[in-house]
Design an enzyme around this catalytic site. Structure first.
Site, PDB file in Angstrom:
ATOM      1  N   TYR A 157      31.878  18.716  50.136  1.00 23.44           N
ATOM      2  CA  TYR A 157      32.749  17.836  50.925  1.00 23.44           C
ATOM      3  C   TYR A 157      32.508  18.103  52.407  1.00 23.44           C
ATOM      4  O   TYR A 157      32.253  19.240  52.798  1.00 23.44           O
ATOM      5  CB  TYR A 157      34.212  18.063  50.553  1.00 23.44           C
ATOM      6  CG  TYR A 157      34.586  17.485  49.188  1.00 23.44           C
ATOM      7  CD1 TYR A 157      35.199  16.244  49.089  1.00 23.44           C
ATOM      8  CD2 TYR A 157      34.301  18.172  48.012  1.00 23.44           C
ATOM      9  CE1 TYR A 157      35.539  15.702  47.855  1.00 23.44           C
ATOM     10  CE2 TYR A 157      34.634  17.633  46.768  1.00 23.44           C
ATOM     11  CZ  TYR A 157      35.252  16.395  46.694  1.00 23.44           C
ATOM     12  OH  TYR A 157      35.587  15.863  45.465  1.00 23.44           O
ATOM     13  N   GLU A 158      32.600  17.051  53.222  1.00 19.84           N
ATOM     14  CA  GLU A 158      32.218  17.208  54.635  1.00 19.84           C
ATOM     15  C   GLU A 158      33.154  18.129  55.409  1.00 19.84           C
ATOM     16  O   GLU A 158      32.825  18.564  56.500  1.00 19.84           O
ATOM     17  CB  GLU A 158      32.137  15.846  55.320  1.00 19.84           C
ATOM     18  CG  GLU A 158      33.470  15.138  55.433  1.00 19.84           C
ATOM     19  CD  GLU A 158      33.325  13.702  55.955  1.00 19.84           C
ATOM     20  OE1 GLU A 158      32.220  13.183  55.996  1.00 19.84           O
ATOM     21  OE2 GLU A 158      34.366  13.139  56.325  1.00 19.84           O
ATOM     22  N   SER A 159      34.325  18.432  54.840  1.00 23.93           N
ATOM     23  CA  SER A 159      35.241  19.360  55.501  1.00 23.93           C
ATOM     24  C   SER A 159      34.750  20.805  55.409  1.00 23.93           C
ATOM     25  O   SER A 159      35.347  21.684  56.022  1.00 23.93           O
ATOM     26  CB  SER A 159      36.626  19.232  54.874  1.00 23.93           C
ATOM     27  OG  SER A 159      36.553  19.355  53.474  1.00 23.93           O
ATOM     28  N   GLY A 160      33.701  21.072  54.627  1.00 23.35           N
ATOM     29  CA  GLY A 160      33.114  22.409  54.586  1.00 23.35           C
ATOM     30  C   GLY A 160      33.018  23.093  53.243  1.00 23.35           C
ATOM     31  O   GLY A 160      32.236  24.032  53.101  1.00 23.35           O
TER      32      GLY A 160
END
Lengths: 251, 253
Positions: free
Chosen positions: B51-54
């Site tokens: 996920y792009e949040s990490g």
């Protein structure tokens, strides 16, 4: 004045944003990767002149209606937008934190963003000639984050999704951190990262300061509040009512 | 005897079937997240969800509402910062597949998530913006777009190129330095469109009960049909049960 409140879905400094609204700040350049509800509220309250961002939606729900009303209809007044990609914003903070004038990355080529957004240029690699994108550094006047804990010496500890918080603190001319609690000793067994006290100008203990986003280990994300925001923010009157009841007259 | 199912369920199941066990997938919120989590419960338990949040290697027990929900981090193999997820993992070409949606897509698979109208400064509809999409479409090895098939969405030319598909074709991707194959597959609630990565999207499969005519009616460009047009297999009972269990409740917190 430019200000960046960061926290990628997690640890969004809502309490600090609401205090900025209460203090009646105007003409701010608001910088944030995901404006989220907090900038929707600050835009609707009239704090913003310019918004620098990469994704302006209500995650999993839909639009940010105050943001849209400002861009589409100039309400409560017109705002300028500077739209980047997530990777572009992240690298701009990295450049600012590193004391560099710009960052190098791949991207923007072939998109309409390049032509409509300041701070993007095509440069050639000085060693191979390969074209890459340069993005200008972000150096906000003030960076604001929320973290789980600080110790009494002012070291700040955050864990879970840490987003670009370290970068925004280090790229800003001054920094403010709100925390869930101030403790005698940090528990580094929880992982995450520590931002040393020397990088931070002010710390304030604000339990619940990230609600309705969340603070891992303290409280969950209030997903229902994000869903409910859709109808509150959609209408100017219901927004004004919310603003008065939940921010202006709140302690 | 097959159960009844909706076009949306067919779309999600068709998207999930594209995932091969062991792949790494860059997952956006909404339909892509449903499809990836469905595949992980069915034929691809060893998918690595990113996920792009990490979070890397998230194993959520419930569907997250946002890409930053707490469970994505607490069930992940690792949680990295945003500069790291985009630079070290995505830009460096380590991720197999990216899933994207869009408000508009054109015949060359260029995507618009920025605005609808003639003026960038004063758009008719301001959309959320770029987010991670431009880099996901550039540097994942390949990209699948999942979106509902509607006339206002499948346009001759997008109002704004937020994310490059194949540009104008003719080697634009290579010229722009985009290392992945791009959005070569588009899965809708009516069928599947595919491209070789250079030329325009063509209809490669229709879902059961859908006609080519029906799809052409909601596509603004004269859609070509591949000679070996497939019909998608309808969702199985197992797929439907898993999907309905998954979507029954989004994470309460």
């Amino acid at each position: 004045m430019s200000i960046a409140l960061e926290g990628f879905t997690h640890l969004i400094p809502f309490a600090a944003g609401h205090e900025i609204i209460r203090q009646g700040k105007r003409d701010l350049t608001l910088i944030r990767m995901t404006p989220d509800l907090i900038y929707d509220q600050m835009i609707g309250a009239g704090c913003a002149r310019r918004v620098v961002f990469s994704w302006g939606g209500n995650p999993g729900v839909g639009s940010l209606h105050r943001f849209r009303d400002a861009v589409e209809n100039g309400w409560p007044h017109p705002i300028e937008v500077e739209e980047h990609t997530h990777a572009g914003m992240a690298n701009r903070y990295v450049a600012g934190a590193s004391g560099l004038p710009f960052a190098v990355m791949r991207g923007y080529e072939g998109t309409d963003l390049a032509a409509n957004t300041r701070g993007v240029a095509r440069i050639a690699c000085p060693f191979t000639g390969e074209p890459v994108a340069a993005v200008s550094a972000l150096t906000p006047d003030v960076g604001v984050i929320h973290a789980q804990r600080a110790d009494r010496r002012g070291n700040v500890h955050l864990w879970g999704i840490t987003g670009v918080q370290r970068e925004v603190v280090l790229s800003s001319k001054s920094s403010i951190v709100t925390v869930e609690e101030i403790v005698d000793e940090l528990d580094l067994g929880l992982g995450g990262q520590v931002i040393p006290a020397m990088a931070i100008d002010a710390i304030s203990e604000v339990p619940g300061g990230a609600r309705p986003s969340y603070a891992l280990g303290f409280y969950h994300r209030d997903n229902q509040a994000y869903v409910d925001w859709d109808s509150i923010g959609r209408d100017r009157k219901s927004f004004d009512r919310w603003l008065n009841e939940s921010v202006m007259t709140a302690k | 005897m097959s159960e009844s199912w909706t076009p949306d369920e067919m779309m999600t199941v068709a998207a999930a079937r594209r995932l091969v066990d062991g792949m790494s997938v860059f997952v956006g919120i909404g339909l892509p997240s449903v499809a990836a989590n469905l595949a992980r419960r069915l034929h691809a338990p060893a998918l690595t969800l990113i996920y792009e949040s990490g979070p890397i290697g998230s194993k959520p027990t419930q569907l997250p509402l946002s890409i930053g929900d707490g469970e994505l981090a607490s069930t992940a193999d690792a949680v990295v910062s945003i500069p790291e997820i985009f630079n070290y993992w995505l830009q460096a070409g380590r991720i197999d597949l990216g899933y994207l949606g869009a408000a508009q897509i054109d015949r060359m698979a260029n995507l618009n998530t920025t605005m609808v109208g003639d003026s960038y400064e004063r758009p008719r509809v301001r959309l959320p913006g770029a987010g991670g999409a431009p880099e996901i479409a550039s540097y994942c090895k390949e990209v699948t777009v999942v979106m509902k098939h509607a006339k206002r969405a499948f346009v001759e030319k997008v109002d704004f190129v937020t994310t490059v598909g194949f540009g104008s074709g003719n080697g634009d991707r290579a010229r722009y330095g985009l290392t992945g194959a791009g959005p070569t597959t588009v899965i809708t609630d009516l069928g599947v469109l595919e491209s070789d990565g250079e030329s325009e999207l063509e209809l490669s499969a229709i879902h059961p009960g859908v006609t080519i005519e029906q799809i052409r009616n909601v596509t603004q460009w004269p859609l070509k049909t591949k000679a070996d047009l497939d019909e998608s297999l309808p969702p199985t009972g197992e797929e439907l049960l898993a999907l309905r269990t998954l979507t029954h409740g989004t994470a309460p917190s």
